[in-house]
Design an enzyme around this catalytic site. Structure first.
Site, PDB file in Angstrom:
ATOM      1  CB  CYS A 278      48.458  35.485  31.786  1.00 39.42           C
ATOM      2  SG  CYS A 278      48.229  34.701  33.364  1.00 39.42           S
TER       3      CYS A 278
ATOM      4  NE  ARG B 281      45.220  36.457  26.837  1.00 37.31           N
ATOM      5  CZ  ARG B 281      44.502  35.571  26.141  1.00 37.31           C
ATOM      6  NH1 ARG B 281      43.656  36.002  25.229  1.00 37.31           N
ATOM      7  NH2 ARG B 281      44.629  34.288  26.351  1.00 37.31           N
TER       8      ARG B 281
ATOM      9  CD1 TRP C 156      42.314  37.551  36.558  1.00 33.95           C
ATOM     10  CD2 TRP C 156      42.478  35.324  36.517  1.00 33.95           C
ATOM     11  NE1 TRP C 156      41.232  37.049  37.230  1.00 33.95           N
ATOM     12  CE2 TRP C 156      41.309  35.686  37.238  1.00 33.95           C
ATOM     13  CE3 TRP C 156      42.770  33.983  36.368  1.00 33.95           C
ATOM     14  CZ2 TRP C 156      40.452  34.751  37.800  1.00 33.95           C
ATOM     15  CZ3 TRP C 156      41.915  33.045  36.918  1.00 33.95           C
ATOM     16  CH2 TRP C 156      40.770  33.435  37.637  1.00 33.95           C
TER      17      TRP C 156
ATOM     18  CG  ASN D   9      47.475  32.412  29.078  1.00 34.43           C
ATOM     19  OD1 ASN D   9      46.915  32.378  30.169  1.00 34.43           O
ATOM     20  ND2 ASN D   9      46.823  32.395  27.925  1.00 34.43           N
ATOM     21  N   GLY D  10      48.375  29.890  31.281  1.00 32.30           N
ATOM     22  CA  GLY D  10      47.785  28.554  31.382  1.00 32.30           C
ATOM     23  C   GLY D  10      47.936  28.036  32.800  1.00 32.30           C
TER      24      GLY D  10
ATOM     25  CD  GLU E 192      24.419  39.552  31.277  1.00 27.89           C
ATOM     26  OE1 GLU E 192      24.757  38.431  31.706  1.00 27.89           O
ATOM     27  OE2 GLU E 192      25.239  40.418  30.920  1.00 27.89           O
TER      28      GLU E 192
ATOM     29  CE  LYS F 149      27.170  42.304  32.598  1.00 25.97           C
ATOM     30  NZ  LYS F 149      27.663  41.309  31.899  1.00 25.97           N
TER      31      LYS F 149
ATOM     32  CD  GLU G 276      30.586  41.278  34.863  1.00 22.33           C
ATOM     33  OE1 GLU G 276      31.631  40.648  34.730  1.00 22.33           O
ATOM     34  OE2 GLU G 276      29.684  41.249  34.028  1.00 22.33           O
TER      35      GLU G 276
ATOM     36  CG  HIS H 258      10.094  27.843  47.880  1.00 31.66           C
ATOM     37  ND1 HIS H 258       9.121  27.049  48.425  1.00 31.66           N
ATOM     38  CD2 HIS H 258       9.547  28.360  46.752  1.00 31.66           C
ATOM     39  CE1 HIS H 258       8.050  27.045  47.661  1.00 31.66           C
ATOM     40  NE2 HIS H 258       8.278  27.825  46.635  1.00 31.66           N
TER      41      HIS H 258
ATOM     42  CE  LYS I  31      34.982  41.420  26.995  1.00 30.89           C
ATOM     43  NZ  LYS I  31      33.650  41.784  27.523  1.00 30.89           N
TER      44      LYS I  31
HETATM   45  C1  AGP Z   1      30.697  38.913  31.289  1.00 30.48           C
HETATM   46  O1  AGP Z   1      30.231  40.165  31.813  1.00 30.48           O
HETATM   47  C2  AGP Z   1      31.729  38.302  32.155  1.00 30.48           C
HETATM   48  N1  AGP Z   1      32.879  39.140  32.133  1.00 30.48           N
HETATM   49  C3  AGP Z   1      32.002  36.844  31.925  1.00 30.48           C
HETATM   50  O2  AGP Z   1      30.954  36.190  32.587  1.00 30.48           O
HETATM   51  C4  AGP Z   1      32.019  36.298  30.474  1.00 30.48           C
HETATM   52  O3  AGP Z   1      30.741  36.401  29.919  1.00 30.48           O
HETATM   53  C5  AGP Z   1      32.421  34.821  30.509  1.00 30.48           C
HETATM   54  O4  AGP Z   1      33.726  34.747  31.044  1.00 30.48           O
HETATM   55  C6  AGP Z   1      32.384  34.148  29.127  1.00 30.48           C
HETATM   56  O5  AGP Z   1      33.303  34.776  28.287  1.00 30.48           O
HETATM   57  P1  AGP Z   1      33.223  34.456  26.711  1.00 30.48           P
HETATM   58  O6  AGP Z   1      31.890  34.945  26.237  1.00 30.48           O
HETATM   59  O7  AGP Z   1      34.375  35.210  26.111  1.00 30.48           O
HETATM   60  O8  AGP Z   1      33.355  32.966  26.537  1.00 30.48           O
END
Ligand code: AGP
Length: 600
Positions: free
Chosen positions: A2, A28, A74, A98-99, A476, A480, A483, A499, A595
């Site tokens: 958060c 966040r 969040w 936050n936590g 990756e 992308k 998400e 398999h 993020k």
């Molecule tokens: C990336 O597209 C994602 N939003 C997420 O997987 C991110 O890469 C992951 O949370 C790690 O974040 P960081 O690189 O800030 O540690």
């Protein structure tokens, strides 16, 4: 994770400052938002479900205040609604947090037995009640806070207002980040620097079990023994890079396009003077093994580096998800270097794994994007990606900057341990110098990607396959897409699909594939024929001008493996972007995400 903000001033109206701060922290989390501020000698609270814009439109436009705290959430405990939104007020105490309070259940039971009633299902309301209980008992804020710290397990950055002490804001911290900024005629607290840069670049960083009393013209910081301590005043040097999205529809598209600059910016310190520059990279030859740790996209960048270290420099290398690594036996010893990759430098799981390695006094190296983030203070050596502020939750330019740094780290290691010749090293340095000529044409194939997006955006299941490095790219690429488009997309080792999972392939199931390794391509093409035989639509990224009517093919330039790691992901990023755009999702702030994942 958060975002928390607080401000106190002699005569400034801090409400717009808090709202602006929250907007800068929405990366966040943005499930719900709330604010508590002093109005007519009382604390007034407004809270909403949804984004900060919902909060600012609900605020009484006539209101002004000189003391306040605010929060963007969040959800960890309890759904994203206005009841669970912060701030939480229990009698004298109002807090934002936050936590995660890990022992909140037993604390809640104890407080209920003391006749405390709860409106929400959050751990934060329990924290507020516990602070109220201690404040009632001791009538002393120092004792209240230190007793809280002794009895609470988990992580917290808490900002607090107290009914009968509204000339101050109190903050306390353990594991979740918290800074205190000093501006003219105002003091401001936040989860990170982004929320306060508009007002000041001077700030204190609280460490675990420290707390502070903040008034309009004084900041007093204490340690867990209630002793006043002196802290270094940090000055944030970085000019706050341009974080507007310009004419782009989304930050994500801008950040994908920015890669024509950010990759070279990241590489330059290690290539501009040829071999001399590449030797600016840390010397890894004294280590017997390289371990790499990260989450999400950062983990995928680590996967790429694993292949490069193993195949090109004959170096033992393993990659771990931070959330798994921290509970495994990692056979740590001093000749194993552990590299931690993180865009934000605040990811709780990665920080926890890093602290484990440090406890064993084993060597650590960080590949980090955000300056002055928590991890930059914890790693022995920090290599900064120069991606600039990455606003979109889905990481793109940070990923290619991570891969760039890692590829150059591998290159320097290969040169030092003589697995890569000087001429080959110079050739790859030259490729990096010319990266823009290679990447720009890929960024410009908008029609191509939109055509593919049009043919897949209504699907609910999509597969990405590849072998070796191409499997890492698939991981990756799949992340992308899923998400930001909310399509279930899964990466699979091409040889593994048959398999079991191939049972999911049906008519028109899209299968995206990269096949860029001459030694493995014929096998991968066979796997593609297997899925086509079951009705799949295949989209192939390759670098050898392969032709086949049954595939939709995107050709990328033939380069070294080092550069390939950057080129292949561009089509995947843009296919994901245009597919999500067709689905009308909130591309920069996808549902349920944030993020920086600063909780476990
Ligand atoms: C990336 O597209 C994602 N939003 C997420 O997987 C991110 O890469 C992951 O949370 C790690 O974040 P960081 O690189 O800030 O540690």
């Amino acid at each position: 994770m958060c975002g928390i903000v607080g401000a106190i001033s002699k005569n400034k109206n801090i409400l717009p400052i808090l709202i602006t701060g929250l907007k800068n922290l929405e990366y966040r989390g943005y499930d719900s938002a709330g604010i508590a501020y002093l109005k007519n000698k009382k604390i007034k609270i407004t809270k909403v479900a949804g984004k900060v814009t919902n909060l600012s439109s609900k605020l009484n436009k006539e209101d002004t205040s000189t003391v306040g705290i605010a929060h963007t959430r969040w959800a960890t405990h309890g759904s994203a609604n206005s009841i669970n939104a912060h701030p939480h007020k229990v009698n004298h105490i109002t807090i934002v947090h936050n936590g995660i309070i890990e022992n909140f259940k037993e604390l809640k039971e104890m407080l209920i037995s003391l006749n405390y009633k709860f409106k929400s299902t959050t751990d934060t309301e329990v924290a507020a009640a516990l602070l109220d209980f201690y404040y009632d008992k001791f009538k002393d804020i120092n004792k209240t806070i230190t007793e809280f710290m002794k009895n609470v397990k988990g992580s917290y950055a808490i900002s607090m207002l107290i009914d009968n002490d509204l000339e101050s804001i109190y903050v306390l911290k353990k594991e979740s980040p918290l800074i205190i900024g000093t501006a003219n005629n105002m003091n401001i607290i936040a989860s990170d620097i982004r929320a306060i840069l508009k007002y000041t670049n001077k700030y204190f960083i609280l460490d675990d079990f420290e707390y502070a009393k903040i008034s309009t013209d004084d900041i007093t910081i204490y340690n867990k023994d209630q002793n006043i301590i002196n802290k270094k005043l940090n000055i944030y040097q970085d000019k706050d890079d341009n974080t507007s999205k310009g004419n782009y529809k989304h930050y994500m598209l801008k950040e994908i396009m920015d890669q024509k600059d950010t990759i070279l910016n990241t590489a330059l310190p290690f290539i501009e003077k040829g071999i001399i520059s590449i030797l600016n990279m840390p010397d890894l030859t004294k280590y017997s093994k390289i371990d790499i740790v990260g989450c999400g996209t950062a983990y995928h960048a680590g996967l790429v580096a694993k292949y490069l270290f193993r195949e090109l420099t004959n170096t033992k290398c393993d990659v771990y998800l931070a959330s798994e690594y921290r509970y495994e036996n990692n056979f740590l010893n001093k000749d194993v270097l552990t590299i931690f990759i993180s865009q934000s430098g605040e990811t709780a799981d990665t920080i926890a794994a890093l602290k484990l390695v440090k406890e064993k006094a084993c060597p650590t190296l960080g590949i980090i994007n955000v300056k002055n983030s928590t991890m930059t203070y914890l790693v022995d050596t920090c290599l900064y990606t120069k991606a600039g502020s990455e606003i979109a939750v889905a990481s793109t330019k940070a990923y290619t900057a991570q891969v760039t740094l890692l590829a150059l780290l591998v290159l320097s290691h290969g040169y030092r341990n003589k697995t890569i010749s000087k001429s080959k090293t110079l050739q790859i340095i030259d490729e990096f110098n010319n990266i823009n000529k290679l990447i720009t044409p890929l960024l410009k194939q908008k029609e191509r990607y939109i055509k593919i997006a049009n043919s897949i955006y209504k699907e609910e299941n999509i597969f990405y396959i590849g072998r070796g490095l191409d499997y890492a790219f698939s991981m990756e690429g799949a992340l992308k897409l899923k998400e930001i488009s909310y399509i279930h997309s899964e990466a699979y080792a091409a040889g593994e699909l048959k398999h079991g999972t191939i049972s999911l392939i049906k008519k028109n199931t899209p299968v995206l594939c990269s096949a860029t390794n001459d030694k493995l391509n014929s096998k991968t093409i066979s796997n593609l024929k297997e899925v086509i035989a079951r009705g799949a639509k295949v989209y192939l990224i390759t670098n050898n001008n392969y032709e086949d009517e049954s595939f939709s093919i995107i050709n990328i330039p033939k380069t070294s493996d080092f550069i390939k790691t950057i080129l292949v992901i561009i089509p995947y990023q843009l296919i994901a972007y245009y597919t999500a755009d067709l689905r009308g999702t909130d591309i920069d702030k996808p549902k349920n995400l944030a993020k920086s994942v600063t909780v476990e």
